[in-house]
Write a protein that holds these residues in place. Structure first.
Motif, mmCIF file in Angstrom:
data_model
loop_
_atom_site.group_PDB
_atom_site.id
_atom_site.type_symbol
_atom_site.label_atom_id
_atom_site.label_comp_id
_atom_site.label_asym_id
_atom_site.label_seq_id
_atom_site.Cartn_x
_atom_site.Cartn_y
_atom_site.Cartn_z
ATOM 1 N N LYS A 32 81.603 23.196 57.787
ATOM 2 C CA LYS A 32 82.550 22.323 57.084
ATOM 3 C C LYS A 32 81.824 21.172 56.386
ATOM 4 N N ASP A 33 82.058 19.939 56.842
ATOM 5 C CA ASP A 33 81.458 18.769 56.196
ATOM 6 C C ASP A 33 80.262 18.236 56.979
ATOM 7 N N GLY A 34 79.689 19.067 57.846
ATOM 8 C CA GLY A 34 78.567 18.576 58.657
ATOM 9 C C GLY A 34 77.733 19.688 59.247
ATOM 10 N N LEU A 35 77.333 19.516 60.505
ATOM 11 C CA LEU A 35 76.456 20.468 61.186
ATOM 12 C C LEU A 35 77.041 20.829 62.543
ATOM 13 N N ILE A 36 76.797 22.061 62.987
ATOM 14 C CA ILE A 36 77.272 22.504 64.286
ATOM 15 C C ILE A 36 76.083 22.916 65.160
ATOM 16 N N ALA A 37 76.160 22.538 66.446
ATOM 17 C CA ALA A 37 75.170 22.941 67.446
ATOM 18 C C ALA A 37 75.906 23.701 68.538
ATOM 19 N N PHE A 38 75.531 24.958 68.757
ATOM 20 C CA PHE A 38 76.222 25.835 69.702
ATOM 21 C C PHE A 38 75.265 26.164 70.838
ATOM 22 N N CYS A 39 75.569 25.709 72.060
ATOM 23 C CA CYS A 39 74.629 25.944 73.169
ATOM 24 C C CYS A 39 75.271 26.718 74.313
ATOM 25 N N VAL A 60 64.202 24.153 57.267
ATOM 26 C CA VAL A 60 63.678 23.746 55.965
ATOM 27 C C VAL A 60 64.458 24.365 54.807
ATOM 28 N N ARG A 61 65.064 25.525 55.035
ATOM 29 C CA ARG A 61 65.794 26.202 53.967
ATOM 30 C C ARG A 61 67.101 25.493 53.592
ATOM 31 N N ASP A 62 67.527 24.559 54.469
ATOM 32 C CA ASP A 62 68.764 23.812 54.209
ATOM 33 C C ASP A 62 68.491 22.358 53.845
ATOM 34 N N ILE A 63 67.304 22.060 53.362
ATOM 35 C CA ILE A 63 66.913 20.669 53.127
ATOM 36 C C ILE A 63 67.821 19.972 52.113
ATOM 37 N N GLU A 64 68.252 20.673 51.076
ATOM 38 C CA GLU A 64 69.121 20.038 50.072
ATOM 39 C C GLU A 64 70.454 19.630 50.694
ATOM 40 N N TYR A 65 70.984 20.476 51.551
ATOM 41 C CA TYR A 65 72.251 20.155 52.211
ATOM 42 C C TYR A 65 72.078 18.949 53.136
ATOM 43 N N TYR A 66 70.963 18.903 53.872
ATOM 44 C CA TYR A 66 70.714 17.764 54.771
ATOM 45 C C TYR A 66 70.658 16.454 53.981
ATOM 46 N N ASN A 67 70.025 16.486 52.826
ATOM 47 C CA ASN A 67 69.929 15.276 52.006
ATOM 48 C C ASN A 67 71.305 14.796 51.540
ATOM 49 N N SER A 68 72.214 15.742 51.370
ATOM 50 C CA SER A 68 73.549 15.371 50.868
ATOM 51 C C SER A 68 74.432 14.774 51.961
ATOM 52 N N ILE A 69 74.107 15.001 53.244
ATOM 53 C CA ILE A 69 74.990 14.530 54.325
ATOM 54 C C ILE A 69 74.309 13.525 55.264
ATOM 55 N N LYS A 70 73.009 13.224 55.052
ATOM 56 C CA LYS A 70 72.279 12.419 56.028
ATOM 57 C C LYS A 70 72.829 10.993 56.185
ATOM 58 N N GLU A 71 73.497 10.452 55.148
ATOM 59 C CA GLU A 71 74.046 9.093 55.243
ATOM 60 C C GLU A 71 75.386 9.057 55.995
ATOM 61 N N ASP A 72 76.013 10.229 56.084
ATOM 62 C CA ASP A 72 77.327 10.285 56.749
ATOM 63 C C ASP A 72 77.467 11.664 57.394
ATOM 64 N N LEU A 73 76.847 11.828 58.565
ATOM 65 C CA LEU A 73 76.782 13.137 59.214
ATOM 66 C C LEU A 73 77.902 13.316 60.229
ATOM 67 N N ASN A 74 78.626 14.424 60.107
ATOM 68 C CA ASN A 74 79.581 14.846 61.127
ATOM 69 C C ASN A 74 78.927 15.945 61.963
ATOM 70 N N LEU A 75 78.707 15.636 63.229
ATOM 71 C CA LEU A 75 78.054 16.589 64.136
ATOM 72 C C LEU A 75 79.102 17.193 65.059
ATOM 73 N N TYR A 76 79.125 18.542 65.107
ATOM 74 C CA TYR A 76 80.044 19.270 65.978
ATOM 75 C C TYR A 76 79.231 20.006 67.041
ATOM 76 N N VAL A 77 79.625 19.852 68.298
ATOM 77 C CA VAL A 77 78.907 20.479 69.411
ATOM 78 C C VAL A 77 79.851 21.431 70.135
ATOM 79 N N ALA A 78 79.375 22.658 70.359
ATOM 80 C CA ALA A 78 80.175 23.671 71.055
ATOM 81 C C ALA A 78 79.408 24.174 72.274
ATOM 82 N N TYR A 79 80.169 24.450 73.347
ATOM 83 C CA TYR A 79 79.590 25.022 74.564
ATOM 84 C C TYR A 79 80.211 26.398 74.796
ATOM 85 N N LYS A 80 79.370 27.402 74.937
ATOM 86 C CA LYS A 80 79.881 28.754 75.168
ATOM 87 C C LYS A 80 80.622 28.818 76.499
ATOM 88 N N LYS A 81 80.110 28.065 77.501
ATOM 89 C CA LYS A 81 80.739 28.051 78.826
ATOM 90 C C LYS A 81 81.483 26.727 78.999
#
Length: 829
Positions: A77-84, A128-149
């Motif tokens: 969406k408008d940020g990054l997701i971390a799924f652990c 590194v392949r997403d560097i342009e996207y990171y530059n576009s959101i680094k000032e206002d990052l929405n981080l989403y965290v998901a847990y499988k369990k």
């Protein structure tokens, strides 16, 4: 919204998954610290209590890779997701540590930039392949965290607005992308086989990060200066426990494999580029017609590829896709062994893998490609060996597991010369790297091996430090082995003990049609490899080159090593009636080796049939007449020891440095002229007849031992004083008398140490119980009127102690120290 300066978030998920009382208790007593936090920068922690939850359909969540040890943060969406893959019920208090490092001089981390750690368990990286996207959101990052369990259809949401840690991480990745020093192989994962390969590689980085965190903690780079010693030590202890509980030895094997595998791939690309660069268009065209299988036809090497290295990489990937998925290992092994044997026997190979000056040919490329296919298809990504089975990590260290793929040889794999529990040894500057903690060595091993592992199967024949006389002796012995051989092969996996050596305990021999392969095993049954080429009668000096022996071993010691190996081969090949002359001792557990595996041991004969010609008889008369003359001189000689006793290392080192062979059960006595201490004008040179004695005696130890041997009694006493001072004592003397005590030491707390020094290295005499009892009597007399305090007693000698002396010391609570122990203590420091 998370504060700009926050690097560490703590939170919990409410009573559904956690206990409120436990959370409150943890908040009071637990100090959660951020990973990778530099020295004097204050750690900023923010407790967000229960984070905001947002909805997500499970089908959508299931599209993302669930990280076990590590993974990428992915676009969402408008940020990054971390799924652990963690179970939130086991976690209670939870945390997110943002990677905080503003050190501009530190390596930017390659195409992956460490971004954050969730609960100090799962590491997440920027791609590194997403560097342009990171530059576009680094000032206002929405981080989403998901847990499988955890929640099946909920995400934890955090908003980082102008957060320093986020911006710094993205900027570091920008620095990497813009660097002119970055190879095209690393730029955007193009060197990797496919996306699954990238995923495995990133998972392995999660393991290495655990050890890097421990190193930072040990180096005091993890906390700000305000943390107390107790807090730091407790945190270090927690990190170590975390590694033990969450990182398996199989994980470290996989880490070693991924590091090795990518280096092999990059090595292959570099080799192909070298062939294109050094060949004409006509020669490149002829490659397609050569009997090299279909490989070079598919690769279609041409000069245009020099302008765009990516074309070489893509051609290799395309070729690998054409290979059948059910490739038979035996067929692949047969092709590799044919080319491998050709390379090893090739006398025209020149140059050095380390200096990258090696002349590369198409045979190298075939071997290299074959090795890559074996690694990819038949090792279960580093946890198994083809036709052998799962690698057995029981009783192995983390460092053993990391060294495995860095040091294992394709030659040993394709010939099935190693078993599931056989691990290679890594030596450097006189140390066994396997015995060091992995957090200390992981990055040193990676850097030093990066270039070498790309060229593991190159044949390095150079060993020009062995002196001419020894080289001639080695060639003569090997010539004798080849010209007068009995026709019998060395029994498969036959072993010979190596008494008294500092590193290796036994040698194992495997003979094939063209080679004799020698494995030297240490006290933990790890091995180093050497090979003898029968067709030309010479070694390939793998042992010397692979372990950089020239950096810390004396030239004489290295020459002596190969002299002994040559002599042992000669014994096997020349002797007849080997059951009596090379007595088979049957299957037995190797002496002084930590293993339950039995080996077949043989005992090489020590006495040889002497020549009976006139010159030999004359020389023997001179020898025996000299030995019976006692006119103020003593010739260096061997002395039989009492049963159960061993010579000191110092005496063995002296003997080896003088070229004197010391059989088992004997010690060395150096030459002496009464009133003088100087070397003999004549050196007795014995051809090594067996594997007894030292294989390694490094230059440092030889010099220390020689220095020790030439010390006067007063000089030896000063040497011992320095050792006593290193134990924390201040040395003082009673100038009017000795009183049977050579050194007196006192600590600030009033405790005392009394030492008697005995320097008998020249004579080789052991210390008996009389010396021990004399010290006790002297101490009793001196302390009779002394104020009550702790009293320690010690005897220091340059030789050894008799069994009765050891018994007496134990009963009187007296410490017995040898100069060997003093030298080892200095080396450890």
């Amino acid at each position: 919204m998370i504060q700009e300066s926050t690097f560490l978030l703590s939170f919990w998920l409410g009573n559904i998954f956690a206990n409120q009382n436990k959370i409150n208790e943890q908040r009071k007593i637990v100090k959660i610290v951020s990973e990778k936090n530099l020295e004097n920068i204050e750690t900023m922690q923010e407790d967000v209590d229960i984070p905001k939850l947002v909805d997500i359909e499970y089908k959508e969540l299931d599209k993302f890779y669930c990280a076990k040890k590590a993974g990428f943060v992915k676009k969402y969406k408008d940020g990054l997701i971390a799924f652990c893959n963690e179970n939130v019920k086991d976690l209670q208090q939870m945390s997110i540590s943002m990677y905080k490092n503003e050190d501009k001089n530190k390596d930017s981390g390659g195409p992956t930039q460490h971004f954050m750690s969730i609960n100090n368990n799962t590491e997440f990286f920027l791609d590194v392949r997403d560097i342009e996207y990171y530059n576009s959101i680094k000032e206002d990052l929405n981080l989403y965290v998901a847990y499988k369990k955890g929640y099946k259809n909920k995400l934890l949401h955090f908003n980082f607005k102008k957060n320093k840690a986020v911006i710094t991480a993205v900027n570091r990745l920008n620095n990497y992308v813009n660097s002119e020093d970055v190879s095209v192989h690393h730029k955007d994962f193009i060197a990797f086989i496919d996306e699954d390969h990238v995923t495995r590689y990133v998972e392995s980085l999660g393991v290495s990060e655990k050890f890097e965190t421990l190193k930072d903690a040990k180096d005091d780079n993890l906390y700000d200066s305000g943390k107390s010693w107790f807090e730091k030590e407790r945190a270090i202890e927690n990190i170590q426990k975390g590694i033990e509980n969450k990182v398996s030895k199989k994980d470290v094997l996989k880490l070693s494999f991924e590091s090795f595998f990518i280096n092999k791939l990059i090595g292959l690309y570099s080799m192909l580029k070298h062939i294109i660069d050094s060949s004409t268009e006509e020669e490149l065209e002829k490659l397609k017609d050569k009997d090299q299988g279909e490989m070079f036809k598919y690769l279609d090497l041409n000069k245009e590829m020099l302008n765009d290295t990516k074309k070489i990489i893509l051609s290799v990937k395309q070729f690998m896709k054409t290979l059948p998925t059910d490739t038979d290992y035996k067929d692949l092994k047969r092709v590799i062994k044919t080319h491998q044997n050709k390379n090893i026997k090739d006398l025209k190979r020149e140059g050095s893998a380390e200096s990258r000056s090696f002349l590369i040919n198409t045979t190298d490329v075939i071997i290299h490609m074959g090795y890559i296919l074996i690694l990819l298809k038949y090792t279960e990504y580093g946890t198994s060996l083809p036709e052998i089975g799962e690698i057995d990590t029981e009783n192995k260290t983390f460092t053993d597991c990391y060294v495995f793929w860095q040091k294992v040889r394709l030659f040993n794999i394709t010939n099935n010369y190693i078993e599931r529990s056989d691990f290679p040894i890594m030596l450097d500057k006189g140390m066994i790297i396997n015995d060091e903690h992995l957090y200390k060595e992981i990055f040193n091993i990676s850097r030093e091996q990066a270039d070498v592992v790309k060229n593991t199967e190159y044949t390095l024949e150079n060993c020009n430090i062995i002196n001419n006389d020894t080289t001639v002796n080695i060639k003569e012995i090997l010539k004798e082995a080849l010209n007068q051989e009995s026709g019998l092969l060395i029994p498969h996996n036959a072993c010979v003990e190596i008494p008294d050596d500092f590193i290796f305990k036994y040698a194992r021999f495997v003979e094939s049609k063209d080679f004799i392969t020698i494995f030297l095993h240490d006290s933990k049954d790890r091995y180093a490899t050497e090979i003898f080429v029968k067709g030309e009668g010479n070694f390939r000096y793998w042992l010397y080159n692979e372990h950089n022996l020239s950096e810390y071993q004396s030239n004489e010691s290295i020459g002596n090593l190969y002299l002994k190996l040559a002599s042992c081969i000669r014994d096997w090949k020349v002797l007849i009636e080997r059951d009596s002359t090379m007595t088979c001792r049957g299957p037995r557990i190797p002496k002084d080796v930590d293993t339950e595996r039995k080996r077949w041991f043989y005992l090489p004969r020590v006495k040889y049939n002497r020549k009976k010609d006139e010159d030999q008889i004359k020389r023997e008369k001179i020898f025996f007449s000299e030995n019976r003359v006692f006119s103020g001189e003593r010739r260096e000689h061997k002395r039989k020891l009492q049963e159960g006793m061993k010579p000191s290392k110092a005496q063995i080192v002296l003997a080896e440095s003088r070229g004197v062979y010391i059989p088992e059960g004997y010690t060395y006595v150096r030459n002496s002229v009464w009133g003088k201490l100087k070397k003999s004008s004549r050196e007795i040179k014995y051809r090594s007849r067996s594997m007894h004695g030292l294989l390694f005696s490094n230059e440092k130890d030889i010099n220390k031992t020689k220095e020790l041997a030439n010390m006067s009694p007063a000089g030896f006493e000063e040497h011992c004083e320095k050792y006593v001072e290193s134990l924390g004592y201040q040395v003082y003397k009673k100038w009017n008398y000795d009183g049977g005590i050579d050194i007196r030491g006192i600590k600030d707390n009033g405790s005392r140490l009394f030492v008697q020094c005995k320097h008998y290295l020249e004579s080789g005499n052991p210390i008996g119980p009389d010396v021990v009892r004399e010290l006790q009597g002297s101490v009793d007399l001196e302390t009779k009127d002394m104020e009550e305090c702790k009293i320690d007693k010690m005897v220091i000698t340059s030789t050894r102690y008799t069994y009765k002396a050891i018994q007496a010391a134990e009963s009187l609570n007296i410490k017995l120290i040898t100069t060997d122990q003093i030298i080892e203590r200095k080396n450890e420091k």
